[in-house]
Design an enzyme around this catalytic site. Structure first.
Site, PDB file in Angstrom:
ATOM      1  N   GLU A  98       0.835  -1.205   0.000  1.00  0.00           N
ATOM      2  CA  GLU A  98       0.000   0.000   0.000  1.00  0.00           C
ATOM      3  C   GLU A  98       0.870   1.255   0.000  1.00  0.00           C
ATOM      4  OE1 GLU A  98      -2.482   1.613  -0.621  1.00  0.00           O
ATOM      5  OE2 GLU A  98      -4.029   1.427   0.921  1.00  0.00           O
ATOM      6  N   ASP A  99       0.347   2.337  -0.533  1.00  0.00           N
ATOM      7  CA  ASP A  99       1.109   3.589  -0.549  1.00  0.00           C
ATOM      8  C   ASP A  99       1.217   4.223   0.831  1.00  0.00           C
ATOM      9  OD1 ASP A  99      -1.576   4.261  -0.409  1.00  0.00           O
ATOM     10  OD2 ASP A  99      -1.630   5.340  -2.308  1.00  0.00           O
ATOM     11  N   ASP A 102      -3.334   5.413   6.754  1.00  0.00           N
ATOM     12  CA  ASP A 102      -3.840   6.632   7.387  1.00  0.00           C
ATOM     13  C   ASP A 102      -4.720   6.201   8.579  1.00  0.00           C
ATOM     14  OD1 ASP A 102      -4.259   9.506   7.362  1.00  0.00           O
ATOM     15  OD2 ASP A 102      -6.213   9.158   6.486  1.00  0.00           O
ATOM     16  N   PHE A 151      -1.719  16.331   4.491  1.00  0.00           N
ATOM     17  CA  PHE A 151      -2.172  15.709   3.257  1.00  0.00           C
ATOM     18  C   PHE A 151      -1.029  15.734   2.248  1.00  0.00           C
ATOM     19  CE2 PHE A 151      -4.313  15.126  -0.751  1.00  0.00           C
ATOM     20  CZ  PHE A 151      -5.114  14.050  -0.435  1.00  0.00           C
ATOM     21  N   ARG A 164      -0.255  12.078  -9.038  1.00  0.00           N
ATOM     22  CA  ARG A 164       0.315  10.757  -8.747  1.00  0.00           C
ATOM     23  C   ARG A 164       1.689  10.595  -9.371  1.00  0.00           C
ATOM     24  NH1 ARG A 164      -3.850   7.486  -6.696  1.00  0.00           N
ATOM     25  NH2 ARG A 164      -5.906   7.877  -7.541  1.00  0.00           N
TER      26      ARG A 164
END
Ligand code: IMP
Ligand code: MG
Length: 180
Positions: A98-99, A102, A151, A164
């Protein structure tokens, strides 16, 4: 695109070093085991592409597409599977790639989903981690770079579908997402 960036938070060089370290550890830990890397689309594909080239043992890979955010910068908590993997993971080791973790809601859901499919193990590898934002307890076995509660965009991560393709992890100018 550059004009929308506030600052570079994690440079491509720092990312590369961390990915090398993770790839080495994964190669050692899964030696002689049947490993399936499952990249989480869309954001996770950049990290998966880099990570798998730092892994020196044979691996299989697949992609799953989930949606939890829409165009907002805060999680809705709703995880929807848009595209499932094609590989049968029964009796195999699954590593979800996963990137960013959170709230942890997406990965908690994915871990539970893969655990219903008879795997030998299901673990998590993430490029970035915002532990201060966690809503659910989740173990991240291969943890990447810890970042503050900001963010971020780039290295696969988007804001409303864009950015991206930035090679570094950056923060977005607040004026772009706090429009009143
Ligand atoms: P979680 O379910 O709240 O852990 O959400 C994780 C996913 O939300 C990540 O894989 C990202 O795709 C997205 N996300 C969370 N924080 C950010 C951010 O700062 N920028 C861009 N995407 C984010
Ligand atoms: Mg994601």
């Amino acid at each position: 695109m550059q004009k929308d960036i506030e600052e570079v938070l994690i440079s491509r060089e720092v990312l590369r070093e961390k990915i090398k370290e993770l790839g080495k550890k994964i190669s050692e830990d899964y030696k002689g085991k049947e490993l399936v890397l499952v990249g989480v689309l869309k954001g996770g594909f950049v990290f998966l592409a880099d990570l798998m080239r730092e892994i020196t043992i044979p691996v299989d890979m697949d992609l799953i597409s989930v949606s939890s955010y829409g165009a907002a910068t805060k999680s809705s908590g709703v995880v929807r599977i848009i595209k499932d993997i094609d590989i049968n993971v029964t009796n195999k080791h699954v590593l979800i790639v996963e990137d960013l973790v959170d709230t942890g809601l997406t990965l908690k859901h994915l871990k539970e989903l893969f655990n219903t499919r008879g795997p030998l193990s299901v673990k998590i590898c993430t490029a970035l981690d915002k532990p201060s934002r966690r809503k659910v307890e989740i173990e991240v076995e291969y943890d990447g770079i810890i970042i503050p509660d900001k963010f971020v965009i780039g290295y696969g991560l988007d804001y409303a579908g864009k950015y991206r393709n930035l090679p570094d992890v950056c923060t977005l100018k607040e004026s772009l997402y706090n429009k009143n």
